[in-house]
Motif scaffolding. Structure first.
Motif, PDB file in Angstrom:
ATOM      1  N   ALA A 172       0.695  -1.377   0.097  1.00  0.00           N
ATOM      2  CA  ALA A 172       0.083  -0.150   0.024  1.00  0.00           C
ATOM      3  C   ALA A 172       0.926   1.170  -0.050  1.00  0.00           C
ATOM      4  CB  ALA A 172      -0.800   0.067   1.466  1.00  0.00           C
ATOM      5  N   GLY A 173       0.498   2.165  -0.812  1.00  0.00           N
ATOM      6  CA  GLY A 173       1.304   3.303  -1.135  1.00  0.00           C
ATOM      7  C   GLY A 173       2.491   3.557  -1.870  1.00  0.00           C
ATOM      8  N   LYS A 174       2.984   2.340  -2.168  1.00  0.00           N
ATOM      9  CA  LYS A 174       4.144   2.144  -2.803  1.00  0.00           C
ATOM     10  C   LYS A 174       4.056   1.806  -4.434  1.00  0.00           C
ATOM     11  CE  LYS A 174       8.735   0.092  -2.946  1.00  0.00           C
ATOM     12  NZ  LYS A 174       9.847  -0.893  -2.184  1.00  0.00           N
ATOM     13  N   GLU A 221      -3.900   0.644  -8.038  1.00  0.00           N
ATOM     14  CA  GLU A 221      -3.230   1.354  -6.850  1.00  0.00           C
ATOM     15  C   GLU A 221      -1.479   0.961  -6.884  1.00  0.00           C
ATOM     16  OE1 GLU A 221      -3.111   0.906  -1.971  1.00  0.00           O
ATOM     17  OE2 GLU A 221      -4.939   0.550  -2.995  1.00  0.00           O
ATOM     18  N   SER A 222      -1.351  -0.206  -7.258  1.00  0.00           N
ATOM     19  CA  SER A 222       0.186  -0.717  -7.273  1.00  0.00           C
ATOM     20  C   SER A 222       0.978   0.128  -8.215  1.00  0.00           C
ATOM     21  CB  SER A 222       0.133  -2.210  -7.288  1.00  0.00           C
ATOM     22  OG  SER A 222      -0.303  -2.851  -6.146  1.00  0.00           O
ATOM     23  N   ASN A 248      -1.102   8.446  -6.926  1.00  0.00           N
ATOM     24  CA  ASN A 248      -2.443   9.077  -6.276  1.00  0.00           C
ATOM     25  C   ASN A 248      -3.179  10.135  -7.162  1.00  0.00           C
ATOM     26  OD1 ASN A 248      -3.259   7.301  -4.036  1.00  0.00           O
ATOM     27  ND2 ASN A 248      -1.662   8.277  -2.757  1.00  0.00           N
TER      28      ASN A 248
END
Length: 210
Positions: A109-111, A178-179, A183
């Protein structure tokens, strides 16, 4: 060396995939009727791993220095040889002649991941669409997300609608996006779980490319 070691560790101890005879029998009946003698050569490709063309699609949103050089050392080369009518410079995909699987990167998540593994043939519809910046695009059956990721390597659509009817596959799709997509750009993508047959009535003549 490190890529070879990763690949060896990833594949060690895994059983080879087996052909499901029940499915193959069904395919034999269905596609022999549809394709005739052509089905035999198609079947040979489908059941032979040596014929599967695994490819590595680099993610332009992740700046990984040295990855392309490492791939070349491992025997990979660009999937696109020669001039094509539509081939954005940012679309970089590598294949190699010898069979094998490159290690997949885990979702974090987030990366943002550095590359996406896919069958090279999956890029053909992306190239055929010739999407340009600002065009409105619909990916009708978008999961698991490889074509959507590839399309976003090529251009920045005005509106990008990713639709997947199945709940489980829809979650898979969103995780894939997302991956690979940062964003600010994710916020411009619309996800839905509609029956594709309804979209034309709900949004008539909205999209430039589907």
């Amino acid at each position: 060396f490190f890529l070879s070691l990763k690949l060896e560790n990833k594949t060690k101890g895994k059983l080879p995939k087996q052909v499901c005879q029940v499915v193959l029998d069904h395919f034999e009946k269905q596609y022999t009727a549809e394709l005739g003698d052509t089905w035999r050569s198609v079947r040979d490709v489908l059941i032979s791993p040596l014929c599967w063309q695994y490819a590595i699609l680099l993610n332009k949103f992740s700046h990984c220095t040295g990855l392309e050089n490492s791939l070349r050392v491992e025997g990979y080369h660009s999937a696109f040889q020669g001039g094509l009518p539509y081939l954005p410079a940012a679309l970089k995909c590598y294949i190699r002649r010898t069979p094998g699987r490159f290690p997949a990167q885990k979702h974090q998540a987030g990366k943002v991941k550095e590359y996406y593994l896919l069958n090279a043939a999956s890029l053909l519809p992306v190239l055929a669409l010739e999407v340009k910046d600002g065009e409105d695009v619909l990916d009708l059956c978008a999961a698991p997300g490889g074509k959507s990721v590839a399309l976003l390597q090529c251009a920045f659509p005005g509106n990008f609608h990713c639709n997947e009817y199945d709940d489980l596959r829809s979650r898979w799709l969103e995780q894939t996006i997302e991956s690979f997509i940062p964003n600010p750009l994710i916020n411009l993508i619309m996800f839905s779980k509609l029956d594709g047959r309804q979209i034309g009535d709900l949004k008539p003549e909205l999209y430039d490319k589907v």
